[in-house]
Enzyme design. Structure first.
Site, PDB file in Angstrom:
ATOM      1  CD  GLU A  52      -3.277  -1.050   2.201  1.00  0.00           C
ATOM      2  OE1 GLU A  52      -3.018   0.078   2.989  1.00  0.00           O
ATOM      3  OE2 GLU A  52      -3.948  -1.746   2.055  1.00  0.00           O
ATOM      4  CD  GLU A  88      -3.563  -5.728   3.548  1.00  0.00           C
ATOM      5  OE1 GLU A  88      -4.441  -4.846   4.254  1.00  0.00           O
ATOM      6  OE2 GLU A  88      -2.428  -5.613   3.931  1.00  0.00           O
TER       7      GLU A  88
END
Length: 485
Positions: free
Chosen positions: A203, A391
């Site tokens: 991320e 995720e």
């Protein structure tokens, strides 16, 4: 910054402590002959079911075996920066309890586990002489996973930048990009005999925007637009240089990718005009990160939007950034709804109304379609052949009942709906090869400390006892069936 960028911000509270397979109460395993059967609710043979954590969120042991300080050690110990002053000093004590945690993974039936390496454990100063004791921990963890029949997926950077590098400019400096590449190559060289999937970063959109623009995460800076854009460029450059370094040092057959929380654009209504708008939005709303990686260029609209504040770069930079990857990991929590529009962009993002349903975290709007449209449009826009959902999960209040259980039916609702949409995509040929639920256990949720729980295992942080939640039983059944439960 959109709310969705904050999500990973919360996604990890720790866990550690021995739990026996019998602790997985409630649901019996299906008979062997009924699991892995093809059917309308089943996933393809070979689909990988996993879970994930991150180093600073679970390991603890911040001052042991030569580990150097990270920016999160500094940030979390700065008064007023985290909820109740919570730190990751102990977290889930996974550094000492990893063997028991792996047995808990085995009892759950996990086929793969995604962990991250703490850069300051391996290179306490970020560069220079490596610390063998730091790497030894990951050797032990990988061996333990393989002995339990669990395939390791390794993330090389999950936000814990060595403080020594931040002191020299951190991600504002191109030197950090080059230091990361050297570190990534070193770890891949030593683990790739057993680890076959490496993700460079987790991320970029979160650690750049929240840490260097908004100041809510380490290192807590609020840079002007030009500075943020240069940090963003240095991050994607670090990814590209790391891909090259891993390929140069890893064993043959090693696969390289990244895990990015790209906007999972979804049409507000599934009509041709809104679907086409969502495809345009998938590219442009991710222009600074995933699109730059996949195309090796910044879009004209992205550069025009930033004007004089656009990042400074060279053709060689963009060639490195565009280094081909073997797979793409998508962290998906909520949807970015898009409608067709008459503007030059051809789309408009629809903001959720105040009444929109969400999980415990106010930013985590329930948008199951994200797990259909996100991977589908990513594969379409960037011609990706191998995708993992690295995720996906949800926060919940997670209250222990007097009999010691956690009946997190809201999380099960969330997971069941999202997995239904993922099944829809996979059934249509969307190339998703595996799924990692976030998170394996409650952990340190960055600036939110221990206030939010995302795990499918409850962690009592005072005793480090792990207790499977009802969602763990649900996920155990999904894995056993290779399908929806």
């Amino acid at each position: 910054m959109l709310n969705r960028f904050s999500r990973r911000t919360f996604a990890k509270l720790f866990g550690a402590a021995a739990v026996t397979p019998s602790a997985l109460h409630a649901l019996p395993s299906p008979a062997p002959e009924t699991s892995q059967v093809s059917g309308p609710r089943h996933f393809p043979q070979g689909f990988l079911w996993g879970s994930a954590t991150a180093s600073y969120q679970v390991e603890g042991a911040v001052n042991e075996d030569g580990r150097g300080p990270s920016i999160w050690d500094t940030f979390s110990h700065t008064p007023g920066k985290t909820n109740k002053g919570d730190t990751g000093d102990v977290a889930n004590d996974h550094y000492h309890r990893y063997k028991a945690d792996v047995q808990l993974m085995k009892a759950l039936g996990l086929q793969t586990y995604r962990f991250s390496v703490a850069w300051p454990r391996v290179f306490p100063q970020g560069t220079g002489t490596p610390n063998p004791k730091g790497l030894d921990f990951y050797n032990r963890l990988v061996d333990e996973l393989l002995a339990a029949g669990i395939q390791p997926f390794c993330t090389l950077f999950h936000w814990d930048l060595p403080q020594a590098l931040e002191d020299k400019g951190g991600w504002q400096s191109r030197d950090t990009s080059e230091a990361f590449a050297a570190y990534a190559g070193y770890v891949a060289e030593h683990l790739s005999d057993r680890v076959k999937h490496f993700m460079t970063m987790n991320e970029m959109a979160s650690f750049v925007d929240i840490g260097y623009r908004d100041g809510r995460h380490a290192p807590g800076l609020k840079l002007p637009p030009a500075g943020v854009n240069q940090v963003r460029h240095n991050a994607v450059l670090a990814h590209g240089l790391a891909v090259q370094s891993i390929r140069a040092h890893a064993k043959p057959g090693t696969k390289v990718g990244l895990a990015e929380n790209a906007h999972a654009c979804a049409p507000v209504i599934e009509t041709p005009e809104h679907i086409a708008a969502a495809a345009k939005a998938m590219r442009e709303t991710n222009a600074g990160y995933l699109n730059a990686v996949m195309e090796g260029r910044y879009t004209d609209a992205y550069l025009a939007h930033h004007g004089a504040d656009a990042p400074k770069f060279t053709a060689a930079d963009m060639k490195a950034i565009g280094s081909p990857v073997d797979f793409v990991g998508l962290n998906v929590y909520t949807a970015t709804y898009v409608r067709a529009d008459d503007s030059p962009a051809g789309f408009a993002v629809v903001r959720p109304p105040d009444s929109y349903p969400h999980m415990m975290s106010s930013w985590l709007h329930v948008g199951p379609e994200a797990l259909y449209w996100g991977p589908k449009l990513a594969a379409q826009v960037w011609n990706i052949k191998e995708i993992y959902i690295t995720e996906n999960g949800a926060s919940s209040t997670d209250v222990l009942t007097p009999d010691g259980h956690i009946y997190d039916t809201d999380r099960i609702m969330y997971l069941r709906n999202y997995l239904t949409q993922l099944h829809r995509g996979v059934s249509e040929g969307v190339p998703v090869r595996g799924y990692f639920v976030w998170s394996f256990m409650d952990n340190y949720e960055w600036a939110d400390g221990y206030a939010y729980r995302f795990g499918i295992h409850y962690v009592d942080f005072a005793t480090q006892k792990r207790t499977p939640k009802l969602s763990a039983n649900f996920y155990r059944e999904v894995i056993a069936r290779n399908g929806l439960a």
